[in-house]
Design a protein around this motif. Structure first.
Motif, PDB file in Angstrom:
ATOM      1  N   GLU A 129      33.714  -1.525  33.514  1.00 49.63           N
ATOM      2  CA  GLU A 129      33.471  -1.576  32.075  1.00 49.63           C
ATOM      3  C   GLU A 129      32.857  -2.902  31.663  1.00 49.63           C
ATOM      4  O   GLU A 129      33.224  -3.964  32.158  1.00 49.63           O
ATOM      5  N   SER A 130      31.888  -2.799  30.769  1.00 47.90           N
ATOM      6  CA  SER A 130      31.331  -3.974  30.104  1.00 47.90           C
ATOM      7  C   SER A 130      31.262  -3.657  28.620  1.00 47.90           C
ATOM      8  O   SER A 130      31.690  -2.591  28.182  1.00 47.90           O
ATOM      9  N   GLY A 131      30.710  -4.571  27.850  1.00 48.94           N
ATOM     10  CA  GLY A 131      30.549  -4.285  26.428  1.00 48.94           C
ATOM     11  C   GLY A 131      29.539  -3.192  26.158  1.00 48.94           C
ATOM     12  O   GLY A 131      29.477  -2.660  25.049  1.00 48.94           O
ATOM     13  N   LEU A 132      28.742  -2.820  27.172  1.00 52.10           N
ATOM     14  CA  LEU A 132      27.683  -1.823  26.994  1.00 52.10           C
ATOM     15  C   LEU A 132      27.959  -0.520  27.712  1.00 52.10           C
ATOM     16  O   LEU A 132      27.475   0.529  27.286  1.00 52.10           O
ATOM     17  N   SER A 133      28.696  -0.560  28.801  1.00 50.42           N
ATOM     18  CA  SER A 133      28.806   0.617  29.655  1.00 50.42           C
ATOM     19  C   SER A 133      30.244   0.871  30.080  1.00 50.42           C
ATOM     20  O   SER A 133      31.034  -0.050  30.268  1.00 50.42           O
ATOM     21  N   CYS A 134      30.543   2.165  30.221  1.00 44.60           N
ATOM     22  CA  CYS A 134      31.793   2.619  30.837  1.00 44.60           C
ATOM     23  C   CYS A 134      31.375   3.452  32.045  1.00 44.60           C
ATOM     24  O   CYS A 134      30.876   4.573  31.899  1.00 44.60           O
TER      25      CYS A 134
END
Length: 499
Positions: free
Chosen positions: A243-248
């Motif tokens: 997980e990042s702030g843009l993608s799961c």
């Protein structure tokens, strides 16, 4: 100093402390509310994707909860101080518990088979509305305490309370987007929000009559809530494998195939057997077009790195070819490098950081971690072809499907442009992009893949200044399709990303 003067000074000191604590609690709860709202949109993505509809539903629901919480809190604030303070503490404990169990509730509802737009709206209301009410319920009480702490200065006290609420919201938004979600993920962020609300409980006092205790949750209940919050943050199942702030992101291995999922939508796939066949049919068609249309040493721009399967295939088949792959999220590249063997090998062997726009002598695959539109606008390089394959969940970002984007693309790309879309047959996205391409290029062809269970399909477009040679074979289920005329999307009136 007389006893009366000393008493007045102590009273003023106590009032100043009470005012400061009240403002601090207001700041914290406002930050918690906004952090929770942004985390809610992120947490919803693995189940329902990210689109204008999902974010609209989350924002409307959370703001509706804030409104109801303020109204109910106003009624509570009018009750005797001791009783009101007890209810506020109860609301904070409820906030902590509800926020901590948010991921569990999302998983349960998804397990019940709730799907589609209606299911998404129901899920948002069930999961995110109650904690939004509870986190805002203390606000009127806190405002009343702050005003009463400074007799004769009601106006400035109220102004400071409102300013504290706004500053807390700003801090919460920044905290969620730049720190919490990228660094610890949505599950831990929900638990941290609950912990922050719980830490406010001991500081909510009911005034002089509060010395012997107040109504509200006892210490056992509060400690139990704290244990639940800690359990949710430390032991709770993460919503995303990566997980990042843009993608799961999730990686799934199915026999001789590895698939990369982003927000529940297939992002890329790679065959791990000795066969060099591309795993996804739409990539097979794109590669067939690239192979038929390009010479032995092309320079190709890929907007949307995904699994890097097409750049890998291009560079493996044409030793003199070069490629730039623009992927907004560095996490995607890292996950590909760990789990997709062929793409990982190509990235390791010939990949280089192309952020500065300068090619390395030994590198053939330039990696740019930036927004595709920003790169297209700013690059000084020229290309022989471009592949537009960028997605946010199951939809193309609106700013990448406008006349202005493709006008700039045409200025830097000397050859054909290929586009991958997911839409309903002859849907609004396909019609709008087709209108853009036919307005800029004399030769445009479109093919469509099989329609999935949700009524959508891959719709692939190729646009060129020169006639496109027909392909001998198409992937199974793919065939030419006629797309109706429509208005071309612009930056001012663009694709809204309806699910």
């Amino acid at each position: 100093m007389s006893c009366s003067s000393l008493s007045d000074a102590l009273g003023q000191w106590e009032a100043a402390i009470r005012f400061s604590i009240t403002i601090a609690i207001t700041l914290v709860l406002s930050a918690v509310g906004l952090t929770y709202e942004i985390a809610a949109g992120r947490a919803l993505a693995p189940f329902f994707g990210t689109s204008l509809l999902t974010w609209t539903s989350v924002i409307a629901t959370v703001l509706g909860g804030f409104s109801l919480g303020s109204a109910l809190g106003g009624l509570l604030a009018e009750r005797p101080r001791r009783i009101a303070a007890g209810h506020v503490r109860s609301a904070l404990v409820a906030t902590a518990v509800l926020m901590a169990i948010t991921p569990t509730l999302l998983g349960l509802i998804n397990g019940w088979g709730v799907r589609g737009t209606a299911g998404m709206v129901i899920t948002v209301l069930i999961v995110f509305f109650p904690p939004s009410v509870c986190v805002t319920l203390p606000s009127p009480f806190l405002a009343k305490v702050a005003i009463e702490a400074r007799p004769g200065r009601e106006g400035s006290s109220l102004g400071i309370v409102l300013a504290a609420g706004s500053l807390g919201a700003i801090f919460g938004a920044i905290l969620a987007g730049f720190a919490a979600l990228p660094l610890i993920g949505a599950t831990a962020t929900f638990a941290a929000c609950g912990a922050a609300a719980l830490l406010c409980v001991p500081f909510v006092r009911g005034g002089a009559s509060d010395a012997t205790g107040t109504a509200g949750p006892n210490s056992t209940v509060t400690f139990a809530a704290g244990g639940l919050v800690a359990f949710g943050g430390l032991v709770g199942q993460p919503l995303c494998q990566y997980e990042s702030g843009l993608s799961c992101l999730h990686i799934v291995e199915r026999g001789a195939e590895v698939r990369l999922f982003s927000d529940g939508t297939t992002q890329a796939a790679e065959v791990t057997s000795p066969s060099d066949e591309l795993a996804l049919p739409y990539t097979q068609w794109l590669w067939s077009r690239l192979d038929a249309d390009l010479g032995p040493a092309p320079s190709v721009l890929f907007v949307g790195g995904g699994g890097y399967t097409l750049p890998t295939r291009l560079l493996a088949s044409r030793p003199e070819a070069r490629a730039i792959a623009v992927e907004i999220d560095p996490l995607v590249t890292r996950v590909v490098a760990q789990h997709l063997p062929r793409a990982a090998k190509m990235i390791s062997r010939t990949g280089y950081d192309a952020e500065g726009g300068v090619a390395e002598a030994a590198g053939r695959l330039g990696l740019v971690h930036a927004d595709g539109r920003v790169y297209i606008n700013e690059t000084g390089q020229r290309f022989d072809a471009a592949v537009m394959d960028a997605f946010s969940s199951g939809s193309v970002p609106a700013h990448l499907v406008t006349v202005e984007t493709y006008e700039r693309l045409r200025a830097i790309v000397d050859g054909p442009v290929y586009v991958n879309l997911i839409d309903r047959p002859d849907g609004p996205l396909a019609r709008g992009v087709h209108a853009i391409l036919t307005g800029l290029y004399p030769h445009v062809e479109a093919v469509e893949g099989p329609t999935s269970g949700n009524g959508r399909a891959n719709i692939l477009l190729a646009a060129s200044e020169r006639p496109l040679a027909p392909l001998a074979d198409l992937p199974d289920g793919y065939g030419p399709v006629a797309i109706s005329k429509a208005r071309a999307f612009t930056d001012d009136r663009g694709w809204v990303g309806h699910r």
